[in-house]
Design a protein around this motif. Sequence first.
Motif, short mmCIF file in Angstrom:
data_model
loop_
_atom_site.label_atom_id
_atom_site.label_comp_id
_atom_site.label_asym_id
_atom_site.label_seq_id
_atom_site.Cartn_x
_atom_site.Cartn_y
_atom_site.Cartn_z
N THR A 56 46.78 43.30 35.87
CA THR A 56 48.23 43.27 35.75
C THR A 56 48.74 44.67 35.46
OG1 THR A 56 48.17 42.82 33.38
CG2 THR A 56 48.29 40.91 34.85
N GLN A 57 50.02 44.87 35.73
CA GLN A 57 50.67 46.14 35.44
C GLN A 57 52.08 45.84 34.95
OE1 GLN A 57 51.40 48.79 38.76
NE2 GLN A 57 51.23 50.55 37.44
N GLN A 58 52.53 46.61 33.95
CA GLN A 58 53.89 46.44 33.46
C GLN A 58 54.87 47.09 34.43
OE1 GLN A 58 54.33 47.62 29.38
NE2 GLN A 58 53.50 45.68 28.69
N ASP A 72 54.76 41.79 32.88
CA ASP A 72 53.40 42.00 33.37
C ASP A 72 53.29 41.33 34.73
OD1 ASP A 72 52.06 43.57 31.57
OD2 ASP A 72 51.32 41.90 30.37
#
Length: 194
Positions: A56-58, A72
């Motif tokens: 995941t990435q913000q 996320d």
Amino acid sequence: MSTAQISNNLPAAHTVAGDAAGVPTPKWYVAIVNNNSEKDVHRRLTSLGYDSYVATQQVTKIWRNGRRATVDTVVIRTIVFIHCTEKQRRLIVTLPYINRFMTNKAVAAQRTPATIPDREMRTLRFILGNSDTPVTVEATPLRRGDRVKVLRGSLMGLEGEIIDTGTGSELVVRLDILGCARLNIDRINVEPLP
């Protein structure tokens, strides 16, 4: 920053080494799950005591009404990475929310489950945790570019390939079995490698 220094800056993966008594060493396996269930499967596996990871990435999301929120976002859909032994993997695959495990295409005739080296998992986690721009993971890069090293910023020391696009440059970092991670980067922030 040297390659050795960047290795020390990458987040450590949870590993349990096998011992001389024949205790199996856990590996990172790639579980295929239903779309939009990745975080839920990760939560369930964690509650059962398994070490799992969802890429995941913000990202800052902006709605039509102008409202903003940092969320996320799952970068690799339908994939949950599980750090376990082969015996544990055979138990995990029977869980109702695990569809199957990815097989290694190089030895597909044997239907061998694909494993991701610890180093690649640390690299993937480092990229997703430190990139200032959204990252996508693709099966193959669009075309080969120059090998480069990032000189400044939160990804300093990372090595990859540059792919020119019409609007700028993208850095591609190979992740072998997974393909590659791809992110926008300014050419002024990288230097060519010999």
